[in-house]
Scaffold this active site. Structure first.
Site, mmCIF file in Angstrom:
data_model
loop_
_atom_site.group_PDB
_atom_site.id
_atom_site.type_symbol
_atom_site.label_atom_id
_atom_site.label_comp_id
_atom_site.label_asym_id
_atom_site.label_seq_id
_atom_site.Cartn_x
_atom_site.Cartn_y
_atom_site.Cartn_z
ATOM 1 N N SER A 123 0.841 -1.195 0.000
ATOM 2 C CA SER A 123 0.000 0.000 0.000
ATOM 3 C C SER A 123 0.877 1.246 0.000
ATOM 4 C CB SER A 123 -0.835 -0.046 1.266
ATOM 5 O OG SER A 123 -1.379 1.203 1.539
ATOM 6 N N TYR A 149 -1.538 -0.946 10.949
ATOM 7 C CA TYR A 149 -1.825 -1.531 9.625
ATOM 8 C C TYR A 149 -0.636 -1.283 8.688
ATOM 9 C CZ TYR A 149 -3.501 -1.619 4.805
ATOM 10 O OH TYR A 149 -3.616 -1.842 3.443
ATOM 11 N N LYS A 153 2.342 -3.864 6.868
ATOM 12 C CA LYS A 153 2.746 -3.932 5.453
ATOM 13 C C LYS A 153 4.264 -3.718 5.317
ATOM 14 C CE LYS A 153 -1.305 -4.525 3.470
ATOM 15 N NZ LYS A 153 -1.648 -5.817 2.849
HETATM 16 P P1 NAD Z 1 -11.016 -6.979 1.318
HETATM 17 O O1 NAD Z 1 -11.226 -6.999 2.792
HETATM 18 O O2 NAD Z 1 -12.190 -6.723 0.454
HETATM 19 O O3 NAD Z 1 -10.341 -8.356 0.867
HETATM 20 C C1 NAD Z 1 -9.492 -9.102 1.679
HETATM 21 C C2 NAD Z 1 -9.986 -10.547 1.657
HETATM 22 O O4 NAD Z 1 -9.126 -11.356 2.457
HETATM 23 C C3 NAD Z 1 -11.399 -10.696 2.227
HETATM 24 O O5 NAD Z 1 -12.169 -11.446 1.325
HETATM 25 C C4 NAD Z 1 -11.185 -11.442 3.545
HETATM 26 O O6 NAD Z 1 -12.291 -12.267 3.859
HETATM 27 C C5 NAD Z 1 -9.923 -12.233 3.255
HETATM 28 N N1 NAD Z 1 -9.086 -12.576 4.416
HETATM 29 C C6 NAD Z 1 -8.612 -11.758 5.378
HETATM 30 N N2 NAD Z 1 -7.800 -12.435 6.224
HETATM 31 C C7 NAD Z 1 -7.764 -13.712 5.764
HETATM 32 C C8 NAD Z 1 -7.077 -14.875 6.188
HETATM 33 N N3 NAD Z 1 -6.271 -14.884 7.248
HETATM 34 N N4 NAD Z 1 -7.255 -16.023 5.485
HETATM 35 C C9 NAD Z 1 -8.079 -16.052 4.403
HETATM 36 N N5 NAD Z 1 -8.739 -14.971 3.951
HETATM 37 C C10 NAD Z 1 -8.575 -13.817 4.624
HETATM 38 O O7 NAD Z 1 -9.860 -5.925 1.022
HETATM 39 P P2 NAD Z 1 -9.313 -5.361 -0.360
HETATM 40 O O8 NAD Z 1 -9.641 -3.911 -0.416
HETATM 41 O O9 NAD Z 1 -9.705 -6.241 -1.485
HETATM 42 O O10 NAD Z 1 -7.751 -5.451 -0.075
HETATM 43 C C11 NAD Z 1 -6.977 -6.547 -0.488
HETATM 44 C C12 NAD Z 1 -5.533 -6.327 -0.064
HETATM 45 O O11 NAD Z 1 -5.069 -5.095 -0.607
HETATM 46 C C13 NAD Z 1 -5.331 -6.221 1.450
HETATM 47 O O12 NAD Z 1 -4.127 -6.890 1.781
HETATM 48 C C14 NAD Z 1 -5.199 -4.731 1.689
HETATM 49 O O13 NAD Z 1 -4.413 -4.435 2.814
HETATM 50 C C15 NAD Z 1 -4.519 -4.275 0.412
HETATM 51 N N6 NAD Z 1 -4.772 -2.857 0.100
HETATM 52 C C16 NAD Z 1 -6.050 -2.405 -0.007
HETATM 53 C C17 NAD Z 1 -6.281 -1.053 -0.259
HETATM 54 C C18 NAD Z 1 -7.683 -0.505 -0.354
HETATM 55 O O14 NAD Z 1 -7.849 0.710 -0.219
HETATM 56 N N7 NAD Z 1 -8.701 -1.317 -0.618
HETATM 57 C C19 NAD Z 1 -5.202 -0.171 -0.417
HETATM 58 C C20 NAD Z 1 -3.910 -0.686 -0.311
HETATM 59 C C21 NAD Z 1 -3.702 -2.036 -0.055
HETATM 60 N N1 UFG Z 2 -12.259 11.295 3.726
HETATM 61 C C1 UFG Z 2 -13.257 12.186 4.113
HETATM 62 N N2 UFG Z 2 -14.411 11.661 4.612
HETATM 63 C C2 UFG Z 2 -14.631 10.319 4.744
HETATM 64 C C3 UFG Z 2 -13.606 9.423 4.334
HETATM 65 C C4 UFG Z 2 -12.428 9.955 3.835
HETATM 66 O O1 UFG Z 2 -13.095 13.397 4.020
HETATM 67 O O2 UFG Z 2 -15.705 9.918 5.219
HETATM 68 C C5 UFG Z 2 -11.001 11.844 3.152
HETATM 69 C C6 UFG Z 2 -9.768 11.520 3.981
HETATM 70 O O3 UFG Z 2 -9.578 12.474 4.988
HETATM 71 C C7 UFG Z 2 -8.682 11.514 2.900
HETATM 72 C C8 UFG Z 2 -9.416 11.021 1.647
HETATM 73 O O4 UFG Z 2 -10.801 11.237 1.896
HETATM 74 O O5 UFG Z 2 -8.261 12.832 2.666
HETATM 75 C C9 UFG Z 2 -9.177 9.540 1.375
HETATM 76 O O6 UFG Z 2 -9.497 8.799 2.534
HETATM 77 P P1 UFG Z 2 -9.676 7.202 2.495
HETATM 78 O O7 UFG Z 2 -10.061 6.779 3.868
HETATM 79 O O8 UFG Z 2 -10.576 6.813 1.386
HETATM 80 O O9 UFG Z 2 -8.222 6.693 2.103
HETATM 81 P P2 UFG Z 2 -6.827 6.879 2.816
HETATM 82 O O10 UFG Z 2 -5.943 7.606 1.865
HETATM 83 O O11 UFG Z 2 -6.969 7.453 4.158
HETATM 84 O O12 UFG Z 2 -6.337 5.374 2.992
HETATM 85 C C10 UFG Z 2 -6.601 4.365 2.010
HETATM 86 C C11 UFG Z 2 -6.773 3.033 2.720
HETATM 87 C C12 UFG Z 2 -5.489 2.614 3.350
HETATM 88 C C13 UFG Z 2 -4.405 2.579 2.316
HETATM 89 C C14 UFG Z 2 -4.293 3.914 1.620
HETATM 90 C C15 UFG Z 2 -3.302 3.866 0.504
HETATM 91 O O13 UFG Z 2 -7.803 3.132 3.701
HETATM 92 O O14 UFG Z 2 -5.647 1.313 3.879
HETATM 93 O O15 UFG Z 2 -5.556 4.291 1.088
HETATM 94 O O16 UFG Z 2 -3.568 2.844 -0.362
HETATM 95 F F1 UFG Z 2 -3.230 2.296 2.921
#
Ligand code: NAD
Ligand code: UFG
Length: 346
Positions: A123, A149, A153
């Site tokens: 991330s 978190y 990572k």
């Molecule tokens: P998500 O929660 O939708 O998907 C994660 C999946 O993993 C879920 O289906 C959950 O049930 C499964 N899971 C969790 N722990 C498990 C375990 N121990 N064994 C088996 N299954 C398990 O999340 P996502 O948004 O699809 O994110 C996927 C990956 O990408 C994560 O590692 C997250 O940290 C990373 N990531 C997400 C974002 C974002 O904003 N969505 C940004 C950066 C990185």
């Molecule tokens: N924000 C609002 N109101 C809300 C939610 C978010 O104003 O209800 C703003 C936040 O302050 C930020 C922007 O919208 O300025 C984006 O916020 P998000 O929560 O959507 O995303 P972040 O950048 O905080 O973090 C996300 C994921 C993290 C990941 C990161 C980078 O939540 O897990 O992106 O990939 F690490």
């Protein structure tokens, strides 16, 4: 066959579609703690292809061993993990256990099985709170974490970098590892049948906007309008989840190619453009012709001012670049939410 951990989740399910459409066989392991099996049924419907599914936990050593002995796995994409920043501050051990132990067990069983090609979900959070002069962020930018978190990572990234280094000492078959650093994934598959379905109150901006638009939330709270940005609200590099999913296919293709990936390589997956919260609200309202009620509230603790990616390395080495626009992101997000007001629980 590609093993996809966490493949029923938001990014995982979209990636399964792209893998199947590129003729890969897909096996998903997911414990469904934050997802629904329904998502995989919809993946099958969209692609007309079947997805193998095992309900289980990646931390289950015996199960993982069984998977690697029962299936011919060529490479693994490891999405499984927990991702809520706020929850990680309250429950750090839950995050270290799930995120780090799952990766540890996965890598141990991969090594034992001799399958050493891995794509890992990292991330942009590993860049901590970057100073403005470091934008756009390259993979060389300084790494740090502002919450458990993010630290999970970072620790995993460090661990993964140790693996290829050990190969040299042991004269072993080399690991090839693509560490993909996602910026802010938003949007959904254009069919509107597959999407982001967070349980409870959404943490992230886009699901909060779409749930406000559908009437499930009264108004969006904009967290702070006094940042040093174009309009005072936080700036992020939003990337369409379908572009992100395609980046995984490119990484797998590169890993499986003769050239391969040398050691553990980090790649930024972002568009390179920063968008503020109010710009996102405006784009959503204009494209979808819906009004989003919002109010400005205090900053959210732990939020950073602005970040966006330099994704040149992914373009050069993985032949990947984003294709979808901000309008596609807001249109597809609304398409999913308006067709599925209550997510997968219709
Ligand atoms: P998500 O929660 O939708 O998907 C994660 C999946 O993993 C879920 O289906 C959950 O049930 C499964 N899971 C969790 N722990 C498990 C375990 N121990 N064994 C088996 N299954 C398990 O999340 P996502 O948004 O699809 O994110 C996927 C990956 O990408 C994560 O590692 C997250 O940290 C990373 N990531 C997400 C974002 C974002 O904003 N969505 C940004 C950066 C990185
Ligand atoms: N924000 C609002 N109101 C809300 C939610 C978010 O104003 O209800 C703003 C936040 O302050 C930020 C922007 O919208 O300025 C984006 O916020 P998000 O929560 O959507 O995303 P972040 O950048 O905080 O973090 C996300 C994921 C993290 C990941 C990161 C980078 O939540 O897990 O992106 O990939 F690490």
């Amino acid at each position: 066959m590609i093993l996809v951990t966490g493949g029923a989740g938001y990014i995982g399910s979209h990636t399964c579609i792209e893998l199947l459409q590129n003729d890969f066989n897909v096996l998903v392991i997911d414990n469904l703690m934050n997802s629904s099996f329904e998502a995989l049924k919809r993946v099958e419907k969209i692609t007309g292809k079947s997805v193998g599914f095992i309900e289980g936990d990646v931390r289950d050593n015996a199960l993982m061993k069984q998977i690697f002995s029962n299936y011919q796995i060529e490479a693994v994409i490891h999405f499984a993990g927990l991702k809520a920043v706020g929850e990680s501050c309250a429950l750090p051990l839950k995050y270290y256990d799930n995120n780090i132990n799952s990766t540890l067990v996965l890598c141990q069983t991969m090594e034992e099985a001799g399958v050493k090609k891995l794509v890992f979900s990292s991330s942009a959070t590993v860049y901590g709170d970057p100073s403005p002069e470091t934008l756009p962020l390259t993979e060389q930018a300084a790494l740090s974490a502002t919450n458990p978190y993010g630290r999970s990572k970072l620790i995993i990234e460090e661990m993964l970098r140790d693996l290829p280094a050990a190969d040299k000492l042991n004269n072993a078959n080399p690991w090839g590892i693509a560490i993909l650093r996602y910026f802010n994934p938003v949007g959904n598959h254009k069919s509107g049948t597959l999407g982001e379905d967070p349980s409870g109150i959404p943490n992230n901006l886009m699901p909060f906007i779409t749930q406000t638009a559908i009437g499930r939330r009264k108004e969006l709270s904009v967290f702070g309008d006094n940042y040093d940005t174009i309009d005072g609200t936080g700036v992020r590099d939003y990337i369409h989840v379908v572009d992100l999913a395609k980046g995984h296919v490119k990484a797998v293709e590169k890993l499986l190619s003769n050239e391969g990936i040398n050691g553990a390589q980090a790649y930024n997956l972002g568009t390179g453009s920063g968008v503020s919260v109010l710009q996102m609200v405006k784009a959503f309202s204009e494209e979808n012709k819906v009004t989003i009620a919002y109010k400005i509230v205090d900053r959210r603790p732990g939020d950073v001012t602005a970040y966006y990616a330099n994704a040149d390395k992914a373009q050069k080495e993985l032949n990947w670049t984003t294709e979808l626009t901000l309008n596609d992101m807001v249109k597809d997000s609304w398409n999913w939410q308006s067709k599925n007001p209550n997510g997968y629980q219709q």
